[in-house]
Scaffold this active site. Structure first.
Site, PDB file in Angstrom:
ATOM      1  N   CYS A   2       0.640  -1.041   0.290  1.00 24.84           N
ATOM      2  CA  CYS A   2      -0.487  -0.188   0.232  1.00 24.84           C
ATOM      3  C   CYS A   2       0.865   1.640   0.460  1.00 24.84           C
ATOM      4  CB  CYS A   2      -1.017   0.220   1.172  1.00 24.84           C
ATOM      5  SG  CYS A   2      -2.449  -1.178   1.434  1.00 24.84           S
ATOM      6  N   ARG A  27       3.953  -0.183  -4.284  1.00 29.50           N
ATOM      7  CA  ARG A  27       4.075  -0.625  -3.749  1.00 29.50           C
ATOM      8  C   ARG A  27       2.633  -1.991  -3.030  1.00 29.50           C
ATOM      9  NH1 ARG A  27       6.516   2.010   0.865  1.00 29.50           N
ATOM     10  NH2 ARG A  27       4.990   1.456   1.934  1.00 29.50           N
ATOM     11  N   TRP A  74      -2.500  -2.483  -1.536  1.00 26.67           N
ATOM     12  CA  TRP A  74      -2.118  -4.060  -1.282  1.00 26.67           C
ATOM     13  C   TRP A  74      -3.057  -4.849  -0.693  1.00 26.67           C
ATOM     14  CZ3 TRP A  74      -0.281  -8.142   1.647  1.00 26.67           C
ATOM     15  CH2 TRP A  74       0.955  -9.277   0.765  1.00 26.67           C
ATOM     16  N   ASN A 100      -2.061   2.225   5.521  1.00 32.76           N
ATOM     17  CA  ASN A 100      -0.424   1.825   5.163  1.00 32.76           C
ATOM     18  C   ASN A 100      -0.445   0.972   6.604  1.00 32.76           C
ATOM     19  OD1 ASN A 100       2.875   1.498   4.125  1.00 32.76           O
ATOM     20  ND2 ASN A 100       1.304  -0.329   3.916  1.00 32.76           N
ATOM     21  N   GLY A 101      -0.274  -0.931   6.677  1.00 36.13           N
ATOM     22  CA  GLY A 101      -0.057  -1.615   7.768  1.00 36.13           C
ATOM     23  C   GLY A 101      -1.512  -2.290   8.000  1.00 36.13           C
ATOM     24  N   GLU A 483      18.181 -16.418  -7.645  1.00 34.62           N
ATOM     25  CA  GLU A 483      18.056 -15.397  -8.172  1.00 34.62           C
ATOM     26  C   GLU A 483      16.972 -15.148  -9.866  1.00 34.62           C
ATOM     27  OE1 GLU A 483      17.156 -12.927  -6.940  1.00 34.62           O
ATOM     28  OE2 GLU A 483      16.745 -11.101  -9.038  1.00 34.62           O
ATOM     29  N   LYS A 487      13.442 -14.503 -10.550  1.00 34.31           N
ATOM     30  CA  LYS A 487      13.022 -13.481 -10.843  1.00 34.31           C
ATOM     31  C   LYS A 487      12.004 -13.831 -12.130  1.00 34.31           C
ATOM     32  CE  LYS A 487      13.242 -10.683 -10.405  1.00 34.31           C
ATOM     33  NZ  LYS A 487      14.539  -9.956  -8.487  1.00 34.31           N
ATOM     34  N   GLU A 490       8.370 -14.767 -10.769  1.00 35.66           N
ATOM     35  CA  GLU A 490       8.053 -13.237 -10.043  1.00 35.66           C
ATOM     36  C   GLU A 490       7.444 -12.596 -11.406  1.00 35.66           C
ATOM     37  OE1 GLU A 490       9.432 -10.255  -7.831  1.00 35.66           O
ATOM     38  OE2 GLU A 490      11.699 -10.406  -8.405  1.00 35.66           O
ATOM     39  N   HIS A 506      19.808 -35.185  -5.338  1.00 40.13           N
ATOM     40  CA  HIS A 506      19.440 -36.057  -4.091  1.00 40.13           C
ATOM     41  C   HIS A 506      17.715 -35.724  -4.382  1.00 40.13           C
ATOM     42  CE1 HIS A 506      23.135 -36.110  -2.098  1.00 40.13           C
ATOM     43  NE2 HIS A 506      23.623 -35.170  -2.928  1.00 40.13           N
ATOM     44  N   LYS A 605       6.097  -3.642  -4.232  1.00 42.02           N
ATOM     45  CA  LYS A 605       7.576  -3.216  -4.029  1.00 42.02           C
ATOM     46  C   LYS A 605       8.146  -3.940  -2.039  1.00 42.02           C
ATOM     47  CE  LYS A 605      11.350  -2.240  -6.129  1.00 42.02           C
ATOM     48  NZ  LYS A 605      11.733  -3.406  -6.905  1.00 42.02           N
TER      49      LYS A 605
END
Ligand code: M6R
Length: 610
Positions: A2, A27, A74, A100-101, A483, A487, A490, A506, A605
């Protein structure tokens, strides 16, 4: 997680709020809304979906007024929908709140408010704030917000307006970021600096348990007990263009191509005559010499940068390093003491778990060091020392240039520790510093190599329809593989896993079949032959293998189906050039699949809640 904004000035608030929300859309982008004070009432416009949908609505009918607040969401409590979009109103529609929170005790508060006759119109935790403020409001908005906050458990950055106070925005912060941009006779509240860059570079950072009163005569900071707090604003060095696409199709692509600059800026002023100068870490030689263990704590991509640093510190400094995902670290009772150095890595400097991990380390007496890209962020303010990555604002949700800058910062710290502890020979140290100094050119060379870039695009076109990918690597190639997988998943929503190449046998090798492309990080280094053996094992099971290899590797083409060559570097530094093709391949695959690479679904983000 948010983004909130606020505007008070002489211009129309609606377009400014919308524009500033654009700078925060990274965000959260489930829904968005604005509330503007208009001649004794609050005009609210909210829409489900991305900001563009709110923009369309505002183009048709924009509320009129010079004071307002806005939000991009969000979802945490309550599904993405118009009724759950902020701003939220009280029963009388006289108080509007953006937040936001997370209000952790919203459930009992909501029950209490319903018992007292309040009617709720959403499933959000935030709406309790509007009703609580309504309950305590007589004619003093500041006091009503202050009293409401005493009832709240959880985290918040919030802004409140009320038409009975047409020249006032009351805002407050606890555990979620909040800044105020200071213009000429106008003020801009926001969750983060990029939102206000087009208007001002003078920024007041609000700290935890503080309230802000914004009026036409200025901004007053107060503690929750009402005491006035004096604080100097900071001058932001980012320029407004940094938060624009500047001709690129997407922020992510722009940010990948900004990596040489991010490296240069992060190195700037920190190496003099071959010596690393990091006074900002605020550690004495004695502090550094007594370290007997290093903990690195981070999330997501920042965690991968931390993994690379483990290899660097253990090789160059010869001190044991533990690397932890912050959400695990904070709950697993780790053992630290005053000889431990804790490095918290966070692009935003606001990630809730990383912050909590760092606070835990401080409580145990450890020295804490932050690597972050955001000046004035919570993690930067609470750490004993901070090393800023100077990557400029990163708007794409997928971290790219900040990862590269974090790796550079972590290499610098590793070398700094090794210099003081004399753990590397003078010649070896000089060689690494020299190579690090050329890293911007090395990455630039890779980005300018049109042949290699064309190969990446071809590879992406060929494999964009696949549903699973495996990424493998050893040594620093292992975090690079992780990574690469992160990437890809996502931004393209393709299932991808990263593995230490030696782990394949394994279990994961059972997944290998013709339809599962394998990307092997096979740059030069002491485990190169081992990676080749792993490639041969999967080739024997019909896999298609793309190798990321060092330039002039004359062997690799015999083993892999396709090869992307990156400039040759020493092993530990090879993580930097090796990760760039993986960023670009993910980008091209996601574009081919028609995905929104800058705003992938379900992500935000800055993760300021647990
Ligand atoms: O702001 P931080 O570096 O603390 O964020 C950590 C992660 O949330 C972040 O790296 C995330 O994994 C990115 N989406 C990766 O591209």
């Amino acid at each position: 997680m948010c983004g909130i904004v606020g505007y008070l000035g002489r211009q129309e608030a609606g377009p400014i709020l919308l524009n500033n929300l654009r700078g925060l859309e990274y965000r959260g982008y489930d829904s968005a809304g604005v509330a503007v004070l208009d001649s004794g009432r609050i005009d609210v416009v909210r829409r489900l979906g991305k900001l563009a949908i709110l923009e369309e609505a505002l183009e048709k009918e924009c509320p009129v007024g010079t004071v307002g607040i806005g939000h991009t969401r969000w979802a945490t409590h309550g599904a993405p929908s118009e009724r759950n979009a902020h701003p939220h109103l009280d029963c009388k529609e006289q108080i509007a709140v953006v937040h936001n929170g997370i209000i952790e005790n919203y459930h009992p508060l909501k029950e209490e408010l319903i018992r007292r006759g309040h009617t709720f119109n959403s499933d959000t935790d935030t709406e309790v704030l509007a009703h609580l403020i309504e309950m305590y409001y007589t004619d003093d908005l500041e006091e009503a917000v202050r009293t409401a906050l005493t009832r709240i458990e959880g985290s918040y950055a919030l802004a409140v307006v009320c038409p009975e106070h047409p020249d006032l925005i009351v805002a407050a912060r606890k555990d979620s970021p909040l800044i105020v941009g200071l213009g000429k006779d106008e003020y801009f509240l926001a969750s983060d600096i990029p939102a206000v860059l087009a208007h001002t570079k003078d920024v007041l950072v609000v700290e935890d348990n503080e309230m802000v009163l914004v009026t036409p005569t200025g901004v007053v900071l107060k503690g929750l007990d009402g005491t006035v707090i004096e604080r100097e604003p900071i001058k932001v060095t980012w320029d407004a263009g940094a938060a624009e696409k500047s001709g690129y199709d997407d922020f992510m692509l722009k940010e990948i191509f900004e990596q040489p600059t991010a490296i240069r800026e992060t190195m700037r002023g920190r190496v003099d005559n071959g010596k690393i100068i990091l006074d900002e870490l605020r550690m004495t030689e004695a502090d550094i010499k007594r370290i007997d263990k290093v903990f690195i704590v981070a999330c997501g991509t920042s965690y991968h940068a931390g993994m690379v640093a483990k290899y660097a510190i253990e090789s160059w400094v010869r001190v044991p390093v533990e690397i932890d995902i912050a959400s695990e670290f904070r709950y697993r009772n780790p053992i630290l003491d005053d000889k431990t150095l804790m490095i918290a890595v966070s692009q935003s400097g606001e990630t809730a778990d990383t912050l909590a991990g760092m606070r835990y380390a401080r409580e145990q007496g450890a020295k804490t060091m932050a690597i972050t890209n955001v000046v004035g962020s919570t993690i930067s303010r609470e750490a004993d020392g901070v090393l800023y990555t100077h990557a400029g604002p990163e708007i794409g949700v997928a971290a790219t240039k900040t990862l590269i800058a974090q790796m550079i910062a972590l290499y610098l710290i590793s070398l700094y520790l090794s210099t003081i502890r004399r753990s590397l020979s003078v010649e070896d140290e000089a060689e690494i510093v020299d190579e690090l100094f050329r890293m911007d050119e090395i990455v630039q060379g890779l980005l300018d190599d049109t042949r290699q870039i064309a190969l990446m695009r071809e590879y992406a076109d060929k494999h964009a329809g696949k549903s699973d990918f495996l990424f493998i690597g050893r040594s620093v190639g292992y975090p690079v593989a992780l990574e690469g997988a992160l990437k890809l998943k996502e931004i393209s929503y393709i299932h991808a896993e990263g593995y230490a190449a030696g782990e394949l046998k394994h279990g994961p090798i059972a997944l290998v079949e013709e339809s599962v492309p394998i990307v092997a990080v096979a740059t030069e280094g002491h485990v190169y032959d081992k990676v080749i053996s792993n490639i041969m094992e999967v080739k024997a099971r019909d896999a298609n293998v793309l190798a990321i290899a060092s330039a002039d590797d004359s062997q690799i083409a015999k083993h892999a189906d396709e090869v992307i060559y990156v400039p040759r570097t020493s092993e530990i530094l090879s993580a930097v050039p090796a990760v760039v093709p993986l960023q670009l391949i993910s980008y091209y695959i996601a574009k081919k699949r028609g995905c929104n690479v800058d705003q992938p679904r379900n992500l935000a983000k800055s993760v300021t809640v647990e």
